[in-house]
Motif scaffolding. Sequence first.
Motif, PDB file in Angstrom:
ATOM      1  N   VAL A  76       0.861  -1.184   0.000  1.00  0.00           N
ATOM      2  CA  VAL A  76       0.000   0.000   0.000  1.00  0.00           C
ATOM      3  C   VAL A  76       0.897   1.233   0.000  1.00  0.00           C
ATOM      4  CG1 VAL A  76      -1.787   1.262   1.241  1.00  0.00           C
ATOM      5  CG2 VAL A  76      -1.775  -1.246   1.257  1.00  0.00           C
ATOM      6  N   ALA A  77       0.712   2.102  -0.968  1.00  0.00           N
ATOM      7  CA  ALA A  77       1.595   3.255  -1.154  1.00  0.00           C
ATOM      8  C   ALA A  77       1.655   4.167   0.068  1.00  0.00           C
ATOM      9  CB  ALA A  77       1.160   4.055  -2.385  1.00  0.00           C
ATOM     10  N   ARG A  78       0.540   4.414   0.712  1.00  0.00           N
ATOM     11  CA  ARG A  78       0.514   5.342   1.851  1.00  0.00           C
ATOM     12  C   ARG A  78       0.474   4.624   3.198  1.00  0.00           C
ATOM     13  NH1 ARG A  78      -0.248  10.397   2.074  1.00  0.00           N
ATOM     14  NH2 ARG A  78      -1.684  10.239   3.832  1.00  0.00           N
ATOM     15  N   ALA A  79       0.939   3.393   3.248  1.00  0.00           N
ATOM     16  CA  ALA A  79       0.838   2.597   4.472  1.00  0.00           C
ATOM     17  C   ALA A  79       1.484   3.303   5.668  1.00  0.00           C
ATOM     18  CB  ALA A  79       1.462   1.221   4.268  1.00  0.00           C
ATOM     19  N   TYR A  80       2.719   3.785   5.505  1.00  0.00           N
ATOM     20  CA  TYR A  80       3.409   4.470   6.608  1.00  0.00           C
ATOM     21  C   TYR A  80       2.636   5.706   7.035  1.00  0.00           C
ATOM     22  CZ  TYR A  80       7.805   1.851   6.732  1.00  0.00           C
ATOM     23  OH  TYR A  80       8.747   0.893   6.905  1.00  0.00           O
ATOM     24  N   ASP A  81       2.321   6.566   6.087  1.00  0.00           N
ATOM     25  CA  ASP A  81       1.657   7.832   6.411  1.00  0.00           C
ATOM     26  C   ASP A  81       0.323   7.596   7.100  1.00  0.00           C
ATOM     27  OD1 ASP A  81       3.770   9.216   5.249  1.00  0.00           O
ATOM     28  OD2 ASP A  81       2.789   9.311   3.299  1.00  0.00           O
ATOM     29  N   ASP A  82      -0.506   6.710   6.543  1.00  0.00           N
ATOM     30  CA  ASP A  82      -1.818   6.430   7.123  1.00  0.00           C
ATOM     31  C   ASP A  82      -1.683   5.856   8.532  1.00  0.00           C
ATOM     32  OD1 ASP A  82      -2.895   7.260   4.709  1.00  0.00           O
ATOM     33  OD2 ASP A  82      -3.392   5.232   4.026  1.00  0.00           O
ATOM     34  N   PHE A  83      -0.750   4.919   8.701  1.00  0.00           N
ATOM     35  CA  PHE A  83      -0.555   4.292  10.005  1.00  0.00           C
ATOM     36  C   PHE A  83      -0.101   5.318  11.043  1.00  0.00           C
ATOM     37  CE2 PHE A  83       1.922   2.294  13.306  1.00  0.00           C
ATOM     38  CZ  PHE A  83       1.090   1.257  13.721  1.00  0.00           C
ATOM     39  N   LEU A  84       0.901   6.129  10.688  1.00  0.00           N
ATOM     40  CA  LEU A  84       1.440   7.096  11.643  1.00  0.00           C
ATOM     41  C   LEU A  84       0.408   8.151  12.028  1.00  0.00           C
ATOM     42  CD1 LEU A  84       5.048   7.518  10.217  1.00  0.00           C
ATOM     43  CD2 LEU A  84       4.310   6.176  12.199  1.00  0.00           C
ATOM     44  N   ILE A  85      -0.381   8.606  11.076  1.00  0.00           N
ATOM     45  CA  ILE A  85      -1.439   9.576  11.387  1.00  0.00           C
ATOM     46  C   ILE A  85      -2.428   8.978  12.383  1.00  0.00           C
ATOM     47  CG2 ILE A  85      -3.459  10.758  10.410  1.00  0.00           C
ATOM     48  CD1 ILE A  85      -1.701  11.186   7.849  1.00  0.00           C
ATOM     49  N   ALA A  86      -2.856   7.750  12.139  1.00  0.00           N
ATOM     50  CA  ALA A  86      -3.831   7.095  13.019  1.00  0.00           C
ATOM     51  C   ALA A  86      -3.227   6.774  14.389  1.00  0.00           C
ATOM     52  CB  ALA A  86      -4.355   5.828  12.350  1.00  0.00           C
ATOM     53  N   ALA A  87      -1.982   6.314  14.428  1.00  0.00           N
ATOM     54  CA  ALA A  87      -1.339   5.955  15.704  1.00  0.00           C
ATOM     55  C   ALA A  87      -1.169   7.177  16.593  1.00  0.00           C
ATOM     56  CB  ALA A  87       0.006   5.276  15.439  1.00  0.00           C
ATOM     57  N   ARG A  88      -0.897   8.329  16.000  1.00  0.00           N
ATOM     58  CA  ARG A  88      -0.762   9.568  16.784  1.00  0.00           C
ATOM     59  C   ARG A  88      -2.067   9.941  17.493  1.00  0.00           C
ATOM     60  NH1 ARG A  88       2.219  11.572  12.059  1.00  0.00           N
ATOM     61  NH2 ARG A  88       4.398  11.714  12.620  1.00  0.00           N
TER      62      ARG A  88
END
Length: 151
Positions: A76-88
């Motif tokens: 998934v191209a935005r896996a890191y960005d999506d995960f980090l936004i949600a984890a914050r």
Amino acid sequence: MLDDLDRRILRQYQADPEAGTAELAERCGATSATVWRRLERMREGGILKGVEAVIDWQALGYAVEVSLRVTLDKTVARAYDDFLIAARMVPEVLEIQTFLGRVDVRLSVIARDLAHYQVLYRDRILTLPHIADIETLMHIARVKSEEALPL
């Protein structure tokens, strides 16, 4: 670059961040004006980023600390960005670290007790996006926790 006086100031400031300029100056063998100027220069240079309150989360009723090693779905191209936004957005997540290697992210999570952690894990952690694998490490004891730098 830091000279010997800068290092002495930083060592003393690290040991007692509530000490006033005059007290730091006395401990470092310098004048108050010199210490004040040096501290200002280090703030402006980004060496000193501020003073923070350290709150003991255990004293506030949090008894469980867990490290979660997370591997993300890298297809998934935005896996890191999506995960980090949600984890914050999870208040019990105290720290988020990213890595190169098999483990992509480490989360440091606190909970009031195991029942609270179970709800948090099921309802908040497992619903974070793009998790391919997750490993839980329950903290038993903190053997060393040092914020001071070897100056």
